[in-house]
Motif scaffolding. Structure first.
Motif, PDB file in Angstrom:
ATOM      1  N   LEU A  42     -27.766  36.898 -47.838  1.00  0.00           N
ATOM      2  CA  LEU A  42     -27.652  35.701 -48.658  1.00  0.00           C
ATOM      3  C   LEU A  42     -27.060  36.083 -50.004  1.00  0.00           C
ATOM      4  O   LEU A  42     -27.593  36.959 -50.685  1.00  0.00           O
ATOM      5  CB  LEU A  42     -29.034  35.062 -48.885  1.00  0.00           C
ATOM      6  N   PRO A  45     -27.637  32.194 -54.933  1.00  0.00           N
ATOM      7  CA  PRO A  45     -27.227  30.797 -54.937  1.00  0.00           C
ATOM      8  C   PRO A  45     -26.561  30.403 -56.240  1.00  0.00           C
ATOM      9  O   PRO A  45     -26.889  30.902 -57.313  1.00  0.00           O
ATOM     10  CB  PRO A  45     -28.563  30.050 -54.743  1.00  0.00           C
ATOM     11  N   GLN A  56     -35.119  29.085 -51.869  1.00  0.00           N
ATOM     12  CA  GLN A  56     -34.779  30.151 -50.930  1.00  0.00           C
ATOM     13  C   GLN A  56     -36.048  30.923 -50.604  1.00  0.00           C
ATOM     14  O   GLN A  56     -36.778  31.343 -51.506  1.00  0.00           O
ATOM     15  CB  GLN A  56     -33.726  31.071 -51.538  1.00  0.00           C
ATOM     16  N   SER A  58     -37.936  33.790 -47.567  1.00  0.00           N
ATOM     17  CA  SER A  58     -37.840  34.638 -46.387  1.00  0.00           C
ATOM     18  C   SER A  58     -39.226  34.908 -45.834  1.00  0.00           C
ATOM     19  O   SER A  58     -40.209  34.998 -46.588  1.00  0.00           O
ATOM     20  CB  SER A  58     -37.152  35.970 -46.729  1.00  0.00           C
ATOM     21  N   SER A  67     -34.830  33.493 -42.891  1.00  0.00           N
ATOM     22  CA  SER A  67     -34.583  33.021 -44.246  1.00  0.00           C
ATOM     23  C   SER A  67     -34.309  31.528 -44.200  1.00  0.00           C
ATOM     24  O   SER A  67     -33.588  31.058 -43.314  1.00  0.00           O
ATOM     25  CB  SER A  67     -33.386  33.744 -44.882  1.00  0.00           C
ATOM     26  N   LEU A  69     -33.086  28.240 -46.631  1.00  0.00           N
ATOM     27  CA  LEU A  69     -32.502  27.761 -47.868  1.00  0.00           C
ATOM     28  C   LEU A  69     -32.516  26.239 -47.825  1.00  0.00           C
ATOM     29  O   LEU A  69     -31.936  25.629 -46.922  1.00  0.00           O
ATOM     30  CB  LEU A  69     -31.065  28.258 -48.048  1.00  0.00           C
TER      31      LEU A  69
END
Length: 291
Positions: A42, A45, A56, A58, A67, A69
């Motif tokens: 990832l 962001p 976000q 995990s 994960s 988002l």
């Protein structure tokens, strides 16, 4: 590339939308997600526009790492977004515990021992039906019954888990999200920057090659062959490890189906490319022979 409304073994509640991005244009824009090698990555962001909540998270279960988002409307509220995230994570954990074929007391293990029938639990029925549909769709190259010990849905179980978690998010009012596991993902809606999810799909073995670049507002990418495990996919017709390809990647509406197609393509080799007609909802991105 724009795909048609899905027909056949998969299910989807909205039309998939995926398009290729010109490499020069992509180089000026940072990807939101990268798939390839042995895992996903990832990128940090970007700024979230006003009125949105970007999250976000995990999580690791006994068999996989995921994960999530989320890009939720601000009026949904942070508490509701947090509840939706917890609900999706709980679904992923529950599937690992309840359906994992390596867990002796899972429903799949009990089914293999003949203690229950596929109709005993509706989600189990759905899982078995999907495996049967994919066996038919791939001319038997995806065969959850052609493994030692009996029924093993592992070729699509991870994708099925991701799609069920995504269903939980939609039920909570979150329609803009990405859920990833390894080199697989499903996305809907838009990323935090307000545009489509930008996905860079890297070559599974050659890191020097430029990635295939997709902009997605609905769809999934499923991959087989990049886990690093040797012999993890077998030829269902011979029982021997599949050795023709180094990796297979399939894009389409539903991750469980894309995963199953990727597993079958990895097992079948180039002959499996005949499943992906130009008007098909699913397309092969990678199908690389071993040298």
């Amino acid at each position: 590339m724009r795909t048609e409304q899905q027909r056949g073994p998969g299910r989807l509640d909205e039309q998939p939308r995926t398009r290729w991005v010109d490499q020069a244009a992509f180089s000026r824009r940072r990807p939101d997600l990268r798939l390839g090698a042995r895992s996903h990555r990832l990128d940090r962001p970007g700024d979230s526009p006003g009125g949105r909540i970007a999250v976000q998270h995990s999580v690791r279960t006994g068999t996989a790492e995921y994960s999530l988002l989320l890009n939720a409307p601000e009026d949904l509220g942070r508490r509701a977004v947090g509840d939706a995230l917890r609900d999706a994570v709980a679904e992923l954990r529950a599937i690992d515990l309840t359906y994992g074929p390596n867990r002796p007391e899972s429903l799949v293990s009990r089914l293999r021992r003949g203690e229950i029938s596929p109709e005993s639990y509706p989600p189990l029925t759905d899982l078995v039906d999907r495996c049967a549909a994919m066996r038919a769709a791939t001319d038997g190259w995806f065969d959850a019954w052609a493994v030692p010990g009996g029924f093993d849905p592992g070729g699509l179980l991870n994708g099925w888990a991701v799609e069920r978690a995504a269903t939980r998010l939609r039920a909570a009012g979150i329609t803009d999200y990405a859920v990833l596991s390894g080199a697989d993902l499903t996305v809907r809606g838009h990323a935090a920057h307000g545009g489509p999810w930008r996905v860079a799909v890297h070559h599974p073995t050659d890191g020097r090659r430029a990635p295939l670049v997709l902009e997605m507002t609905a769809g999934a990418v499923g991959t087989s062959g990049v886990s690093g495990r040797q012999g993890h996919v077998v030829d269902p017709h011979t029982g021997e490890p599949a050795r023709q390809l180094v990796a297979a990647t399939v894009v389409g509406p539903d991750l469980a189906v894309a995963d199953a197609y990727a597993t079958a393509l990895y097992a079948a080799g180039p002959v499996g490319l005949s499943w992906f007609r130009t008007d098909s909802a699913y397309q092969a991105l990678f199908a690389h022979r071993r040298r």
